[in-house]
Scaffold this active site. Structure first.
Site, PDB file in Angstrom:
ATOM      1  N   THR A 101       1.439  -1.302   0.080  1.00  0.00           N
ATOM      2  CA  THR A 101       0.037   0.319   0.277  1.00  0.00           C
ATOM      3  C   THR A 101       0.994   0.947  -0.292  1.00  0.00           C
ATOM      4  OG1 THR A 101      -1.301  -1.420   1.424  1.00  0.00           O
ATOM      5  CG2 THR A 101      -1.852   1.379   0.982  1.00  0.00           C
ATOM      6  N   LYS A 176      -6.839   1.850  -3.310  1.00  0.00           N
ATOM      7  CA  LYS A 176      -6.770   1.091  -2.279  1.00  0.00           C
ATOM      8  C   LYS A 176      -6.746   2.128  -0.971  1.00  0.00           C
ATOM      9  CE  LYS A 176      -5.372  -1.677   1.158  1.00  0.00           C
ATOM     10  NZ  LYS A 176      -3.960  -2.042   0.863  1.00  0.00           N
ATOM     11  N   LYS A 244      -0.247   5.006   8.637  1.00  0.00           N
ATOM     12  CA  LYS A 244       0.637   4.812   7.715  1.00  0.00           C
ATOM     13  C   LYS A 244      -0.463   5.382   6.674  1.00  0.00           C
ATOM     14  CE  LYS A 244       2.014   1.582   5.053  1.00  0.00           C
ATOM     15  NZ  LYS A 244       1.475   1.504   4.005  1.00  0.00           N
TER      16      LYS A 244
END
Length: 300
Positions: A101, A176, A244
């Site tokens: 990701t 995503k 994150k």
């Protein structure tokens, strides 16, 4: 399902997700090479007959398909572009698939580097957790050339049960981030709901049951709500990683001039949770930020 005609597959990164993916690839009979920064995580793959590479370059060398599954953009860039990195070993005609990701700009850098080696690139981050990775039921969100995707689809269907072609390079990474935005908001809403109910004198189990009995219910609320009430913060998706991802969402919002005021608040809540809970614990431990602030524990 027939096996794609490849000589070797390399999987680089054997964390929670990469490990499950690699197990399914090995189980499907593909000749497999693995690499992981912590070498002890490769031991089980040696027993499966996989080759353990000494470096990312060594893993990529001669592989027809190279899959990277790493924690964040700096880790991806280090493994790809660093000394003895993936790009150095990538062969002409190979396909590099980054399942990490990351932000779309990282995907574009990887695609450009792969092209320079005569190789193809797909960004293919995945939706799902530890159980889905082990069961081979991940959702793959793919950016890149559709013809390349069709070429590697038989392999990808060994690690997932749904493939969404999002568009050209970087679109899988963007999708995503949208996917994880919903996950993060849902976890924050669940934590606040259970905290408010508890402090109002309600049984949090009753609150959870009421929510899940209505149109607002979801599998995520049922699963993670149960984990919170049981005080089970064992990791399926780490708190530090969803934080994150929230930072990546805000960077994408800046780049596209998109206001995300609620996401900004959710990011700060998860940032606080990293101070009050183990950053390696599951993201549902975000409840511990609220517990620390209120002095109230949510449990059965």
């Amino acid at each position: 399902m027939g096996r794609i005609n490849v000589e070797r597959v390399a999987v680089i990164g054997l964390g929670i997700m990469g490990r499950g993916m690699a197990i399914n690839i090995a189980g499907a009979g593909y000749p497999l090479t693995v690499w992981n920064r912590t070498r002890s995580k490769t031991d089980e793959f040696t027993k499966m007959g996989a080759r353990v590479a000494d470096t990312p370059k060594d893993a990529a060398a001669g592989a027809d398909i190279v899959i990277t599954m790493l924690s964040d953009p700096p880790a991806v860039e280090l493994v790809a572009f660093g000394r003895d990195g993936v790009i150095e070993g990538l062969g002409e005609g190979a396909v590099l698939i980054d399942c990490s990701t990351v932000d779309p700009s990282t995907s574009l850098k990887l695609a450009s580097a792969a092209k320079g080696k005569g190789a193809d690139f797909l960004d293919s981050p995945v939706g799902g957790s530890r159980d889905a990775a082990e069961a081979g039921t991940l959702v793959l969100m793919v950016g890149g050339d559709k013809a390349v995707l069709e070429k590697v689809k038989p392999l990808l269907m060994r690690v997932g049960n749904k493939i969404v072609h999002a568009g050209d390079t970087g679109k899988g990474a963007a999708l995503k981030l949208c996917f994880n935005l919903v996950i993060a908001h849902s976890a924050a809403a669940l934590a606040e709901t259970l905290m408010l109910g508890t402090r109002a004198g309600l049984d949090p189990g009753l609150v959870l049951d009421a929510v899940n009995s209505s149109i607002a219910g979801s599998r995520l609320y049922e699963w993670k709500g149960g984990c919170i009430l049981d005080r089970d913060f064992s990791t399926n998706f780490a708190l530090k990683l969803i934080h994150k991802d929230l930072n990546l969402m805000m960077s994408a919002a800046y780049a596209t001039n998109t206001p995300l005021p609620v996401t900004a608040a959710v990011k700060e809540l998860f940032g606080q949770a990293k101070s009050f809970a183990d950053p390696e614990s599951d993201y549902c431990s975000v409840i511990q930020a609220l517990e620390t602030l209120t002095g109230t524990v949510v449990k059965k």
